[in-house]
Write a protein that holds these residues in place. Structure first.
Motif, short mmCIF file in Angstrom:
data_model
loop_
_atom_site.label_atom_id
_atom_site.label_comp_id
_atom_site.label_asym_id
_atom_site.label_seq_id
_atom_site.Cartn_x
_atom_site.Cartn_y
_atom_site.Cartn_z
N ALA A 178 48.48 -56.45 -0.61
CA ALA A 178 49.44 -55.36 -0.46
C ALA A 178 48.83 -54.06 0.04
N ALA A 179 47.52 -54.01 0.19
CA ALA A 179 46.88 -52.75 0.59
C ALA A 179 46.87 -52.53 2.09
N SER A 180 47.20 -53.55 2.87
CA SER A 180 47.14 -53.39 4.32
C SER A 180 48.03 -54.42 5.00
N GLY A 181 48.22 -54.24 6.30
CA GLY A 181 48.92 -55.22 7.12
C GLY A 181 50.34 -55.48 6.69
N ILE A 182 50.74 -56.74 6.85
CA ILE A 182 52.11 -57.12 6.53
C ILE A 182 52.37 -57.00 5.03
N VAL A 201 54.16 -65.44 17.61
CA VAL A 201 53.03 -64.54 17.83
C VAL A 201 53.37 -63.17 17.23
N VAL A 202 52.68 -62.80 16.16
CA VAL A 202 52.98 -61.55 15.46
C VAL A 202 52.38 -60.38 16.23
N VAL A 203 53.20 -59.35 16.44
CA VAL A 203 52.74 -58.14 17.12
C VAL A 203 53.24 -56.92 16.35
N GLY A 204 52.60 -55.80 16.57
CA GLY A 204 53.00 -54.57 15.92
C GLY A 204 51.79 -53.76 15.51
N PRO A 205 51.99 -52.58 14.94
CA PRO A 205 50.88 -51.72 14.53
C PRO A 205 49.90 -52.43 13.61
N GLY A 206 48.62 -52.33 13.95
CA GLY A 206 47.58 -52.91 13.11
C GLY A 206 47.34 -54.39 13.29
N VAL A 207 48.14 -55.06 14.13
CA VAL A 207 47.97 -56.50 14.33
C VAL A 207 46.93 -56.74 15.43
N ASP A 208 45.91 -57.50 15.12
CA ASP A 208 44.83 -57.79 16.07
C ASP A 208 44.42 -59.24 15.88
N THR A 209 44.93 -60.13 16.71
CA THR A 209 44.66 -61.56 16.56
C THR A 209 44.18 -62.15 17.88
N VAL A 210 43.82 -63.42 17.83
CA VAL A 210 43.36 -64.09 19.04
C VAL A 210 44.44 -64.13 20.11
N LEU A 211 45.69 -64.17 19.70
CA LEU A 211 46.77 -64.26 20.68
C LEU A 211 47.17 -62.90 21.22
N THR A 212 47.11 -61.85 20.42
CA THR A 212 47.39 -60.53 20.97
C THR A 212 46.27 -60.11 21.93
N ARG A 213 45.06 -60.53 21.66
CA ARG A 213 43.95 -60.17 22.53
C ARG A 213 43.96 -60.95 23.84
#
Length: 391
Positions: A50-54, A208-220
């Motif tokens: 709960a401290a970060s991300g989704i 494919v999850v996108v949005g603030p703070g999301v950094d994954t193999v697929l967004t890259r």
């Protein structure tokens, strides 16, 4: 077929979808903003990670919900969300069972999806954490656990239906280490109700999850200077904004959807549409050349993901989201909007392609999918040039 008009969801007819949404807005946007319709007793919900991300997004959302009496936020550090009760501990610690006393629902989002983590350490954390949370939840009398994996578990194959139904078989390969983690998490989720009668498990599988703070193999993948397209393949891109995922997780936490549930923007984008929106030109290569080069680069340690990871940029794995739609959920974002936001977040990062090719730094800078695109494309072109010189 690509993304349908805003009033027609892929997989349903216009009549099934009901009345048209207001012009320029996805159908059901108002219902999404208003939140789910829930008439049961207020619940106590625990959110791990709960401290970060989704997890942070969901905890904040639940803290403001009239359907939730109390939110227990669990993480290894205290986060910024207010209006919740914090419990600082590692989800692999069996003591988590004591902290779940009086909890009705656990949403387990404490997963390591990072690209810099050692694969063995990441798998150990993801699998052990899920095992511990499921066992602890059962011991504490929790009646529902919500897990979040990915639509990647269906696998990306040329003969996939578009879109895939929730009950489509899971055909992903274990070769891809992160997908292997997700498949194992799903196996644990299926076994739990049999081992612990009275415990139900709901699994959300986002696109494919996108949005603030999301950094994954697929967004890259979209940081690469060119979009690798394998000849004869049919890429279909579908996204899931983090805010829409948080809304879907709220539906699952309240028990408005159960079982295996897919979530994503309505419809999908064909490769040509993606290229038009991004302005990034394609690099098209024969399948044998692209996959063979990717496999060699992985063996050399230049990319962290196996060649099979390229399949997710080659073949469709679009999902319908039928169960969520039937429950009243609607995405507030279109694929075009989600991709536009992603482009803003990665703006400028694609310009360092030369440095990415400088050994293992390429993998940590670009990520698996993006690094593979840049490296495979460059290595393949070098091979072609050498072949021409020898002729």
């Amino acid at each position: 077929m690509s993304s349908p008009p805003s009033h027609v969801r892929s997989g349903l007819t216009a009549e099934q979808c009901g009345q048209d949404a207001p012009e320029g807005a996805p159908e059901g946007a108002e219902a999404t903003a208003a939140g789910p319709r829930y008439d049961g007793p207020p619940l106590v919900v625990a959110v791990t990670g709960a401290a970060s991300g989704i997890g942070e997004r969901l905890a904040a959302r639940l803290a403001g919900s009239s359907a939730v009496r109390r939110v227990l936020a669990i993480d290894e550090r205290r986060g910024q969300v207010t209006g919740v009760q914090w419990r600082v501990l590692d989800v692999r610690d069996p003591a988590v069972a004591e902290r779940l006393a009086g909890v009705d629902v656990v949403v387990h989002l404490a997963l390591d999806l990072g690209m810099a983590t050692d694969p063995k350490a990441r798998s150990a954390f993801n699998v052990r954490g899920t095992q511990t949370v499921l066992t602890a939840a059962a011991a504490a009398g929790v009646h529902r656990v919500v897990l979040c994996t990915s639509a990647m578990v269906y696998g990306a194959l040329a003969d996939n239906e578009v879109p895939l139904a929730e009950d489509a078989p899971l055909r992903a390969t274990e070769e891809a280490s992160l997908v292997g983690d997700l498949l194992e998490i799903e196996r644990l989720g299926r076994r739990a109700p049999h081992a612990h009668p009275g415990l139900s498990v709901t699994v959300l599988r986002p696109a494919v999850v996108v949005g603030p703070g999301v950094d994954t193999v697929l967004t890259r993948h979209f940081e690469a200077p060119r979009l690798l397209v394998v000849a004869g393949s049919r890429p279909c891109w579908q996204f899931c904004h983090v805010d829409d995922l948080a809304a879907a997780l709220e539906y699952a936490a309240l028990g408005l959807v159960e079982g295996e549930v897919t979530v994503g923007c309505d419809g999908w984008l064909e490769q040509e549409e993606v290229e038009e929106i991004t302005g990034i030109r394609r690099m098209e290569l024969p399948a044998a050349l692209a996959l063979g080069t990717a496999a060699r680069l992985h063996r050399l340690g230049l990319t962290p993901a196996p060649a099979g990871d390229l399949a997710y940029t080659m073949y469709p794995w679009v999902v319908s989201g039928s169960r969520l739609h039937e429950a009243g959920w609607r995405p507030a974002h279109t694929n075009e909007q989600a991709l536009g936001e992603l482009l803003e977040q990665v703006s400028g990062k694609h310009a360092v392609a030369g440095r990415r090719l400088g050994g293992k730094d390429a993998a940590t800078t670009l990520g698996a999918a993006g690094a593979t695109v840049a490296l495979v494309g460059t290595a393949a072109l070098v091979r072609r040039a050498r072949k021409r010189r020898r002729m």
